[in-house]
Motif scaffolding. Structure first.
Motif, PDB file in Angstrom:
ATOM      1  N   UNK A 164      36.336  43.826  45.580  1.00 52.37           N
ATOM      2  CA  UNK A 164      36.743  44.937  44.720  1.00 52.37           C
ATOM      3  C   UNK A 164      36.429  44.630  43.262  1.00 52.37           C
ATOM      4  N   UNK A 165      36.246  45.677  42.497  1.00 52.35           N
ATOM      5  CA  UNK A 165      35.991  45.536  41.072  1.00 52.35           C
ATOM      6  C   UNK A 165      36.586  46.716  40.321  1.00 52.35           C
ATOM      7  N   UNK A 166      37.343  46.434  39.288  1.00 52.49           N
ATOM      8  CA  UNK A 166      37.820  47.448  38.351  1.00 52.49           C
ATOM      9  C   UNK A 166      36.889  47.388  37.147  1.00 52.49           C
ATOM     10  N   UNK A 167      36.252  48.515  36.812  1.00 53.01           N
ATOM     11  CA  UNK A 167      35.181  48.456  35.827  1.00 53.01           C
ATOM     12  C   UNK A 167      35.007  49.788  35.095  1.00 53.01           C
ATOM     13  N   UNK A 168      34.066  49.795  34.156  1.00 51.57           N
ATOM     14  CA  UNK A 168      33.642  51.013  33.467  1.00 51.57           C
ATOM     15  C   UNK A 168      32.198  51.261  33.860  1.00 51.57           C
ATOM     16  N   UNK A 169      31.893  52.491  34.315  1.00 49.89           N
ATOM     17  CA  UNK A 169      30.542  52.727  34.810  1.00 49.89           C
ATOM     18  C   UNK A 169      29.596  53.183  33.703  1.00 49.89           C
ATOM     19  N   UNK A 170      28.374  53.535  34.065  1.00 54.55           N
ATOM     20  CA  UNK A 170      27.361  53.875  33.076  1.00 54.55           C
ATOM     21  C   UNK A 170      27.549  55.265  32.482  1.00 54.55           C
ATOM     22  N   UNK A 171      28.569  55.973  32.940  1.00 53.30           N
ATOM     23  CA  UNK A 171      28.924  57.258  32.349  1.00 53.30           C
ATOM     24  C   UNK A 171      30.213  57.154  31.536  1.00 53.30           C
ATOM     25  N   UNK A 172      30.589  55.911  31.207  1.00 56.46           N
ATOM     26  CA  UNK A 172      31.794  55.623  30.428  1.00 56.46           C
ATOM     27  C   UNK A 172      33.059  56.117  31.119  1.00 56.46           C
ATOM     28  N   UNK A 173      33.064  56.052  32.433  1.00 59.05           N
ATOM     29  CA  UNK A 173      34.238  56.436  33.218  1.00 59.05           C
ATOM     30  C   UNK A 173      34.810  55.207  33.917  1.00 59.05           C
ATOM     31  N   UNK A 174      36.129  55.025  33.908  1.00 58.97           N
ATOM     32  CA  UNK A 174      36.731  53.963  34.704  1.00 58.97           C
ATOM     33  C   UNK A 174      36.399  54.158  36.183  1.00 58.97           C
ATOM     34  N   UNK A 175      36.246  53.052  36.879  1.00 57.42           N
ATOM     35  CA  UNK A 175      35.816  53.104  38.270  1.00 57.42           C
ATOM     36  C   UNK A 175      36.418  51.919  39.020  1.00 57.42           C
ATOM     37  N   UNK A 176      36.829  52.150  40.264  1.00 55.39           N
ATOM     38  CA  UNK A 176      37.371  51.102  41.124  1.00 55.39           C
ATOM     39  C   UNK A 176      36.460  50.994  42.331  1.00 55.39           C
ATOM     40  N   UNK A 177      35.681  49.905  42.395  1.00 53.45           N
ATOM     41  CA  UNK A 177      34.758  49.672  43.501  1.00 53.45           C
ATOM     42  C   UNK A 177      35.477  48.930  44.616  1.00 53.45           C
TER      43      UNK A 177
END
Length: 211
Positions: A164-177
């Motif tokens: 799992x990864x808690x991150x910021x994607x390339x659209x500047x949106x928070x994302x939980x992988x």
């Protein structure tokens, strides 16, 4: 799974249904990208990284979002507040899984190039088929040239697509992988973050409700 932004459920898409356990055998990293998933290190500041062995509800997240914790809260398996850091970042919980910083102050400051924090491969952070929650305050550097998938916190086993990864994607949106070896999904937030501002992010997996 769900992703919360500033204490509110902000999951705009979720098709993940957890079936398999997460594989063990890798360290947990803060500020370092996934294997092949995020080419950029996190650029900015991080604070109050918390990992729980339970699915925190929206109410529970909101209750502690602006509070320092003692480290003895039920279900809290790792807690890094980055206060009074010298050569290590202490885990405030009784588990004592201290982290090795590359640069730190009262918040963890990362240059987006090569700096990150690493916590050893420990049983407390291998959740298998159990519920869990990961939280962090994040500040995305407005001067950063990184713009794609800056990793916030992760445990991801190389080559197995499990973790799992808690991150910021390339659209500047928070994302939980999330990935369990068979199923994988990006849980996207509806919020577009503003660089240079602080946000509280939380990713939750609830095995009881199979999400």
């Amino acid at each position: 799974g769900k992703i919360y932004v500033d204490g509110l459920d902000d999951t705009s898409s979720s098709s993940y249904r957890a079936k398999n356990g997460y594989k063990s055998g890798d360290t947990l990293k803060i500020g370092r990208p996934n294997y092949g998933e995020a080419p950029n290190y996190f650029s900015g500041e991080l604070d109050e990284v918390r990992i729980w062995n339970a699915a925190r509800s929206e109410t529970e997240i909101q209750e502690n979002i602006y509070q320092k914790l003692s480290g003895t809260e039920e279900g809290l398996v790792a807690y890094y507040n980055f206060d009074d850091v010298t050569t290590i970042i202490p885990d405030v919980t009784e588990n004592g899984n201290d982290a090795t910083p590359y640069i730190a102050g009262n918040a963890l400051s990362l240059d987006g190039s090569s700096e990150y924090v690493e916590i050893g491969d420990v049983d407390e952070l291998d959740f298998g088929t159990k519920s869990f929650t990961v939280e962090a305050w994040v500040y995305d550097d407005p001067d950063s040239i990184n713009g794609w998938n800056n990793a916030v916190a992760k445990k991801f086993t190389s080559g197995t697509a499990s973790g799992w990864t808690l991150r910021i994607n390339n659209q500047d949106r928070p994302q939980f992988f999330l990935a369990d070896g068979t199923n994988r999904v990006d849980l996207n937030s509806g919020t577009v973050i503003t660089e240079g501002e602080w946000y509280h992010l939380a990713g939750v997996v609830n095995r009881d409700t199979n999400e």
